[in-house]
Write an enzyme that holds these catalytic residues in place. Structure first.
Site, PDB file in Angstrom:
ATOM      1  N   ASP A  40      53.271 -22.313  37.251  1.00  0.00           N
ATOM      2  CA  ASP A  40      54.555 -22.266  36.538  1.00  0.00           C
ATOM      3  C   ASP A  40      55.658 -21.964  37.556  1.00  0.00           C
ATOM      4  OD1 ASP A  40      56.821 -21.255  34.924  1.00  0.00           O
ATOM      5  OD2 ASP A  40      55.398 -21.318  33.270  1.00  0.00           O
ATOM      6  N   HIS A 109      50.652 -26.878  26.087  1.00  0.00           N
ATOM      7  CA  HIS A 109      50.206 -26.199  27.305  1.00  0.00           C
ATOM      8  C   HIS A 109      49.884 -24.749  26.978  1.00  0.00           C
ATOM      9  CE1 HIS A 109      54.572 -25.720  27.010  1.00  0.00           C
ATOM     10  NE2 HIS A 109      54.396 -24.523  27.549  1.00  0.00           N
ATOM     11  N   HIS A 111      49.646 -20.893  28.753  1.00  0.00           N
ATOM     12  CA  HIS A 111      50.007 -20.011  29.868  1.00  0.00           C
ATOM     13  C   HIS A 111      48.841 -19.084  30.173  1.00  0.00           C
ATOM     14  CE1 HIS A 111      54.462 -20.713  29.445  1.00  0.00           C
ATOM     15  NE2 HIS A 111      54.081 -21.025  28.221  1.00  0.00           N
TER      16      HIS A 111
HETATM   17  P1  5GP Z   1      57.061 -22.966  27.085  1.00  0.00           P
HETATM   18  O1  5GP Z   1      58.328 -22.202  26.896  1.00  0.00           O
HETATM   19  O2  5GP Z   1      57.270 -24.391  26.632  1.00  0.00           O
HETATM   20  O3  5GP Z   1      55.856 -22.331  26.488  1.00  0.00           O
HETATM   21  O4  5GP Z   1      56.752 -22.948  28.628  1.00  0.00           O
HETATM   22  C1  5GP Z   1      57.208 -23.873  29.522  1.00  0.00           C
HETATM   23  C2  5GP Z   1      56.933 -23.291  30.879  1.00  0.00           C
HETATM   24  O5  5GP Z   1      57.125 -24.308  31.832  1.00  0.00           O
HETATM   25  C3  5GP Z   1      57.853 -22.130  31.270  1.00  0.00           C
HETATM   26  O6  5GP Z   1      57.082 -20.995  31.583  1.00  0.00           O
HETATM   27  C4  5GP Z   1      58.628 -22.655  32.473  1.00  0.00           C
HETATM   28  O7  5GP Z   1      58.821 -21.664  33.449  1.00  0.00           O
HETATM   29  C5  5GP Z   1      57.743 -23.776  32.970  1.00  0.00           C
HETATM   30  N1  5GP Z   1      58.438 -24.881  33.591  1.00  0.00           N
HETATM   31  C6  5GP Z   1      59.617 -25.436  33.216  1.00  0.00           C
HETATM   32  N2  5GP Z   1      59.915 -26.496  33.991  1.00  0.00           N
HETATM   33  C7  5GP Z   1      58.888 -26.626  34.866  1.00  0.00           C
HETATM   34  C8  5GP Z   1      58.634 -27.550  35.922  1.00  0.00           C
HETATM   35  O8  5GP Z   1      59.394 -28.463  36.230  1.00  0.00           O
HETATM   36  N3  5GP Z   1      57.470 -27.364  36.613  1.00  0.00           N
HETATM   37  C9  5GP Z   1      56.591 -26.359  36.320  1.00  0.00           C
HETATM   38  N4  5GP Z   1      55.493 -26.282  37.066  1.00  0.00           N
HETATM   39  N5  5GP Z   1      56.820 -25.463  35.340  1.00  0.00           N
HETATM   40  C10 5GP Z   1      57.955 -25.597  34.611  1.00  0.00           C
END
Ligand code: 5GP
Length: 147
Positions: A40, A109, A111
């Site tokens: 992340d 996804h 975490h």
């Molecule tokens: P969500 O909020 O959808 O559960 O988590 C998305 C996650 O993706 C967040 O923890 C954020 O830091 C991560 N993230 C956002 N953009 C990118 C990216 O371009 N590359 C990677 N590797 N992680 C990302």
């Protein structure tokens, strides 16, 4: 706000679909026929890794149940690897569904975040980590997976 958004369709222009297709870079630590896992970029803790199924769905709510077995087998593998790689005291596994829950990228996804006694998690999507730190942490996880 009502529940309308939960009926929205999967959109394959999201960031993780682009990473899956190789259109955007990532610090990848694991791949099998069903999933990839990568660092992340805004980690909530050292070694914060995302496990992403190759099958497209917006989140858990619209996922094909057949996706979930292989996904969570990989989540377990990554959880064991990050615990070993960083000598963590524990591991958090988190997954968000729709904006109201905190979801910001709309491809399913999970975490996986190593936890250390007395160290709080950083904010969700807080600060960008340096690429060299992500690369070094990815190396440690790959080594733990190999060992
Ligand atoms: P969500 O909020 O959808 O559960 O988590 C998305 C996650 O993706 C967040 O923890 C954020 O830091 C991560 N993230 C956002 N953009 C990118 C990216 O371009 N590359 C990677 N590797 N992680 C990302």
């Amino acid at each position: 706000m009502n529940g309308e958004r939960q009926t929205m369709n999967y959109d394959d222009t999201n960031i993780f679909a682009k990473i899956l297709r190789g259109e955007l870079p990532s610090h990848r630590v694991y791949e099998d026929e069903a999933v990839i896992a990568f660092m992340d970029v805004m980690p909530q803790g050292t070694g914060h890794t995302l496990v992403v199924p190759k099958a497209g769905s917006r989140n858990l709510l619209d996922a094909d149940p057949a996706t979930l077995g292989p996904l969570f087998a990989a989540v377990r593998k990554i959880a064991q690897a990050v615990k070993k790689a960083f000598a963590a005291d524990g591991v958090v596994v988190m997954q968000f569904n729709e904006p109201a829950s905190g979801q910001t990228v709309f491809h399913l996804h999970v975490h996986v975040i190593p936890r250390f006694d007395g160290v709080p998690l950083k904010p969700h999507t807080g600060a960008m980590e340096k690429p060299e730190v992500l690369a070094a942490n990815a190396d440690k996880i790959r080594q733990a997976l190999a060992g």
